[in-house]
Design an enzyme around this catalytic site. Structure first.
Site, mmCIF file in Angstrom:
data_model
loop_
_atom_site.group_PDB
_atom_site.id
_atom_site.type_symbol
_atom_site.label_atom_id
_atom_site.label_comp_id
_atom_site.label_asym_id
_atom_site.label_seq_id
_atom_site.Cartn_x
_atom_site.Cartn_y
_atom_site.Cartn_z
ATOM 1 N N ASP A 262 54.258 -16.580 79.005
ATOM 2 C CA ASP A 262 53.272 -15.780 78.274
ATOM 3 C C ASP A 262 52.747 -14.704 79.219
ATOM 4 O O ASP A 262 51.953 -14.987 80.115
ATOM 5 C CB ASP A 262 52.140 -16.686 77.791
ATOM 6 C CG ASP A 262 51.175 -15.970 76.847
ATOM 7 O OD1 ASP A 262 51.109 -14.724 76.907
ATOM 8 O OD2 ASP A 262 50.493 -16.659 76.072
ATOM 9 N N HIS B 182 57.977 4.022 98.310
ATOM 10 C CA HIS B 182 57.917 4.367 96.890
ATOM 11 C C HIS B 182 58.545 5.722 96.616
ATOM 12 O O HIS B 182 59.106 5.951 95.540
ATOM 13 C CB HIS B 182 56.471 4.304 96.394
ATOM 14 C CG HIS B 182 55.987 2.904 96.181
ATOM 15 N ND1 HIS B 182 55.578 2.094 97.210
ATOM 16 C CD2 HIS B 182 55.885 2.156 95.047
ATOM 17 C CE1 HIS B 182 55.229 0.914 96.727
ATOM 18 N NE2 HIS B 182 55.402 0.925 95.427
ATOM 19 N N GLU C 51 59.389 -0.807 87.587
ATOM 20 C CA GLU C 51 58.780 -0.194 88.771
ATOM 21 C C GLU C 51 59.762 -0.197 89.934
ATOM 22 O O GLU C 51 60.047 -1.254 90.517
ATOM 23 C CB GLU C 51 57.501 -0.935 89.175
ATOM 24 C CG GLU C 51 56.824 -0.323 90.387
ATOM 25 C CD GLU C 51 55.627 -1.115 90.880
ATOM 26 O OE1 GLU C 51 55.123 -0.786 91.976
ATOM 27 O OE2 GLU C 51 55.187 -2.047 90.189
ATOM 28 N N LYS D 269 43.570 -16.415 79.338
ATOM 29 C CA LYS D 269 43.924 -14.994 79.416
ATOM 30 C C LYS D 269 42.770 -14.118 79.890
ATOM 31 O O LYS D 269 42.580 -12.992 79.413
ATOM 32 C CB LYS D 269 44.470 -14.510 78.066
ATOM 33 C CG LYS D 269 45.755 -15.226 77.639
ATOM 34 C CD LYS D 269 46.267 -14.732 76.308
ATOM 35 C CE LYS D 269 47.600 -15.381 75.986
ATOM 36 N NZ LYS D 269 47.511 -16.822 75.747
#
Length: 385
Positions: A288, A379, A83, A214
């Site tokens: 993770d 951006h 990004e 998670k």
């Protein structure tokens, strides 16, 4: 320095940071592509059916000045992302923190959980089972110690629902993220329960979706999953103006509007984009990546001090990070951790404090861009081909 103004200085920033790394003895042969990737045998325990590597660009953000209990000094932070504008934005927030003298950080609590489920004959049997589990606590601690050198049993919190019992079993896991460690330890405890319980256990499962693994969990948000870290900084108003291109008042006003937005949309916690920094840091450093799901829950607070400066703090209750095990020993991931002196035993606290400060830096930058209307132009300048 607005995000847009960094466009022409990115190459210069890169050259300066690489020179700093070279001076510190960081050659980074794997990140630079000077050494071959790992083989399938090297990756045993990390991947099955290995076919190749997914190369994600890594950029250096910082320096980030820390005044934590475990992280103290200036750190260059590797962020893996595709990004555009992300590394520039986080660098801007880190510059504001560094120019303010650094971020103070503390680890407030630790604990990684599994939530096994047991079904017994009836409510009376379930109640007796819970009482028995509490009575054998010393034995459970001994089983944990026999199973793992690092895990320590901290709490067992029972939840009864008729003849069903869910036990929230909580451990500390040393310098490992610890999901596998707590799974194995919990399994050994469950095997003991099945063999020794005076009440017959009709069926049991190692995890009944209550441990917070998670996923966003109200329970772990209120308590802890991994490490609960809080970080704060007071940024003088002249630094806010020079680096973030805004004012403490504008930031505080926009922060209030964003808090209302969080309440209206029902988010758990109040923050703009913890997940951006967490995902980039996790991927770079062998964490993770799926644990971003629970780690990206927390709160940010911006206020104006009596002297007109900006007070900023962030609290992340679910930072699952480790400096041993998992993906931390893979070549590029180890190099990224070593950049921050966060590889190996005794370094997990440092990584947790740096991670929290990275998230705060990202909040300062994006909230400033939104408050002053720079978000879109940044951006457009840095995030498009």
């Amino acid at each position: 320095m607005s995000l847009k103004s960094t466009e022409h200085s990115l190459e210069e920033q890169y050259a300066q940071r690489m020179a700093r790394l070279a001076a510190a003895g960081h050659a980074l042969p794997h990140l630079r592509g000077e050494r071959s990737h790992a083989t399938a045998e090297d990756l045993r325990g990390n991947i099955e059916n290995f076919m190749g590597m997914a190369a994600v660009p890594v950029g250096l953000a910082g320096p980030l000045r820390m005044r934590g209990q475990h992280a103290h000094g200036d750190y260059l932070v590797p962020l893996a992302t595709t990004e555009g504008a992300l590394v520039a934005s986080y660098s801007r927030g880190m510059k504001a923190i560094t120019d303010a003298g650094g971020a103070t950080a503390r680890i407030l609590a630790e604990g990684v959980q599994r939530a096994p489920y047991f079904r017994l004959a009836d409510l009376a049997a379930a109640t007796r089972f819970v009482a028995w589990v509490a009575s054998v606590r010393p034995t459970l601690e001994a089983i944990t110690a026999q199973t793992s050198r690092y895990a320590q049993l901290q709490n067992i919190i029972p939840f009864l629902e008729g003849n069903a019992v869910t036990l929230l079993v909580e451990f500390t896991t040393g310098d490992a993220a610890g999901q596998n460690m707590v799974t194995i330890c919990t399994d050994r405890l469950c095997q003991f329960f099945v063999a020794e319980s005076p009440e017959k256990i009709e069926i049991w499962y190692i995890e009944a979706n209550a441990g917070g693994d998670k996923k966003v969990s109200q329970l772990s948000y209120q308590r802890v999953r991994g490490k609960k870290v809080s970080v704060e900084v007071v940024i003088p108003r002249d630094v806010v103006a020079a680096v973030l291109k805004t004012t403490p008042r504008a930031l505080a006003d926009f922060s209030l509007a964003a808090t209302y937005g969080s309440v209206q949309s029902g988010t758990m916690g109040v923050q703009a984009h913890f997940a951006n920094g967490l995902a980039a840091l996790f991927i770079a450093c062998g964490q993770d990546a799926a644990c971003v799901a629970e780690a990206a829950v927390g709160t940010v607070r911006l206020e104006i001090t009596a002297s007109g400066d900006l007070y900023a703090c962030a609290t992340l209750p679910n930072l699952i990070v480790g400096t041993v095990g998992g993906g931390t020993g893979l070549p590029t991931q180890r190099e990224c951790l070593e950049l921050m002196d966060c590889f190996g035993a005794g370094k997990a606290g440092r990584l947790a404090e740096i991670t929290a400060a990275v998230c705060l830096a990202g909040e300062l930058s994006i909230l400033s861009a939104l408050a002053e209307g720079h978000f879109t132009s940044a951006h457009e300048a840095l995030g498009r081909k």
